[in-house]
Design a protein around this motif. Structure first.
Motif, PDB file in Angstrom:
ATOM      1  N   GLY A  38       5.248   8.244  -1.525  1.00 42.17           N
ATOM      2  CA  GLY A  38       5.412   7.385  -0.353  1.00 42.17           C
ATOM      3  C   GLY A  38       4.969   5.955  -0.624  1.00 42.17           C
ATOM      4  O   GLY A  38       5.645   5.000  -0.224  1.00 42.17           O
ATOM      5  N   CYS A  39       3.846   5.808  -1.310  1.00 42.81           N
ATOM      6  CA  CYS A  39       3.368   4.458  -1.661  1.00 42.81           C
ATOM      7  C   CYS A  39       4.349   3.756  -2.590  1.00 42.81           C
ATOM      8  O   CYS A  39       4.687   2.587  -2.376  1.00 42.81           O
ATOM      9  N   LEU A  40       4.787   4.460  -3.608  1.00 46.55           N
ATOM     10  CA  LEU A  40       5.751   3.863  -4.540  1.00 46.55           C
ATOM     11  C   LEU A  40       7.049   3.499  -3.829  1.00 46.55           C
ATOM     12  O   LEU A  40       7.611   2.422  -4.058  1.00 46.55           O
ATOM     13  N   SER A  41       7.509   4.374  -2.948  1.00 48.89           N
ATOM     14  CA  SER A  41       8.761   4.122  -2.226  1.00 48.89           C
ATOM     15  C   SER A  41       8.648   2.935  -1.279  1.00 48.89           C
ATOM     16  O   SER A  41       9.548   2.093  -1.223  1.00 48.89           O
ATOM     17  N   LEU A  42       7.543   2.878  -0.539  1.00 43.52           N
ATOM     18  CA  LEU A  42       7.361   1.774   0.405  1.00 43.52           C
ATOM     19  C   LEU A  42       7.290   0.442  -0.328  1.00 43.52           C
ATOM     20  O   LEU A  42       7.882  -0.544   0.102  1.00 43.52           O
ATOM     21  N   ARG A  43       6.570   0.422  -1.449  1.00 44.11           N
ATOM     22  CA  ARG A  43       6.492  -0.818  -2.230  1.00 44.11           C
ATOM     23  C   ARG A  43       7.865  -1.203  -2.781  1.00 44.11           C
ATOM     24  O   ARG A  43       8.234  -2.373  -2.787  1.00 44.11           O
ATOM     25  N   LEU A  52      -0.860  -4.033  -1.356  1.00 41.27           N
ATOM     26  CA  LEU A  52      -1.306  -2.703  -1.738  1.00 41.27           C
ATOM     27  C   LEU A  52      -2.141  -2.051  -0.647  1.00 41.27           C
ATOM     28  O   LEU A  52      -1.910  -0.903  -0.285  1.00 41.27           O
ATOM     29  N   ARG A  53      -3.087  -2.777  -0.103  1.00 43.33           N
ATOM     30  CA  ARG A  53      -3.967  -2.215   0.919  1.00 43.33           C
ATOM     31  C   ARG A  53      -3.175  -1.744   2.142  1.00 43.33           C
ATOM     32  O   ARG A  53      -3.378  -0.642   2.636  1.00 43.33           O
ATOM     33  N   LYS A  54      -2.258  -2.576   2.612  1.00 43.32           N
ATOM     34  CA  LYS A  54      -1.457  -2.217   3.779  1.00 43.32           C
ATOM     35  C   LYS A  54      -0.556  -1.014   3.466  1.00 43.32           C
ATOM     36  O   LYS A  54      -0.395  -0.121   4.296  1.00 43.32           O
ATOM     37  N   THR A  55       0.011  -0.986   2.283  1.00 43.21           N
ATOM     38  CA  THR A  55       0.841   0.144   1.871  1.00 43.21           C
ATOM     39  C   THR A  55       0.042   1.438   1.899  1.00 43.21           C
ATOM     40  O   THR A  55       0.497   2.450   2.434  1.00 43.21           O
ATOM     41  N   LEU A  56      -1.159   1.399   1.335  1.00 41.13           N
ATOM     42  CA  LEU A  56      -2.004   2.590   1.288  1.00 41.13           C
ATOM     43  C   LEU A  56      -2.349   3.082   2.689  1.00 41.13           C
ATOM     44  O   LEU A  56      -2.283   4.281   2.975  1.00 41.13           O
ATOM     45  N   ILE A  57      -2.695   2.160   3.565  1.00 39.30           N
ATOM     46  CA  ILE A  57      -3.072   2.523   4.940  1.00 39.30           C
ATOM     47  C   ILE A  57      -1.881   3.110   5.694  1.00 39.30           C
ATOM     48  O   ILE A  57      -2.000   4.147   6.353  1.00 39.30           O
ATOM     49  N   VAL A  58      -0.724   2.453   5.593  1.00 37.60           N
ATOM     50  CA  VAL A  58       0.473   2.920   6.311  1.00 37.60           C
ATOM     51  C   VAL A  58       0.850   4.324   5.853  1.00 37.60           C
ATOM     52  O   VAL A  58       1.098   5.218   6.670  1.00 37.60           O
TER      53      VAL A  58
END
Length: 116
Positions: A38-43, A52-58
């Protein structure tokens, strides 16, 4: 959808393999992969515009809420599936581990394409 489907009506031969807490291990691994991918996909989808921080939280919040939603749906709309707090806990721990792996892989020593 498969989280709400019951496999008990199917004749699945599991043999003599009996792994204690196999369902919790499965939940943990699925949500670890869910959070990591999910993190890789969102980025990737945002072309790196989300930090990075916002991606991790979301992704973490989404994974946890999704896990809770699936357990609530299993409790409310299925007759032969049951919701368990242990599943929610395994999902949450798996999501946190996936996030931790992302943080470890994309540390300041190894930033790859992510900016801090």
């Amino acid at each position: 959808m498969l989280s709400l489907f019951s496999f008990s009506s199917m004749d699945l031969d599991t043999g003599s393999l009996d792994i204690p807490y196999a369902d919790k291990i499965t939940h943990f691994i699925f949500y670890l992969v869910f959070a990591f991918v999910g993190c890789l996909s969102l980025r990737e989808r945002s072309s790196g515009s989300i930090g990075l921080r916002k991606t991790l939280i979301v992704v973490l919040v989404f994974a946890i809420l999704y896990g809770i939603l699936i357990e609530v749906l299993q409790y409310t709309i299925t007759a032969d599936r049951m919701a368990e707090f242990g599943d929610v806990l395994a999902n949450t721990l798996g999501a946190f581990t996936g996030i931790g792996l992302i943080r470890w892989f994309f540390s300041k020593k190894n930033p790859l394409k992510w900016k801090f």
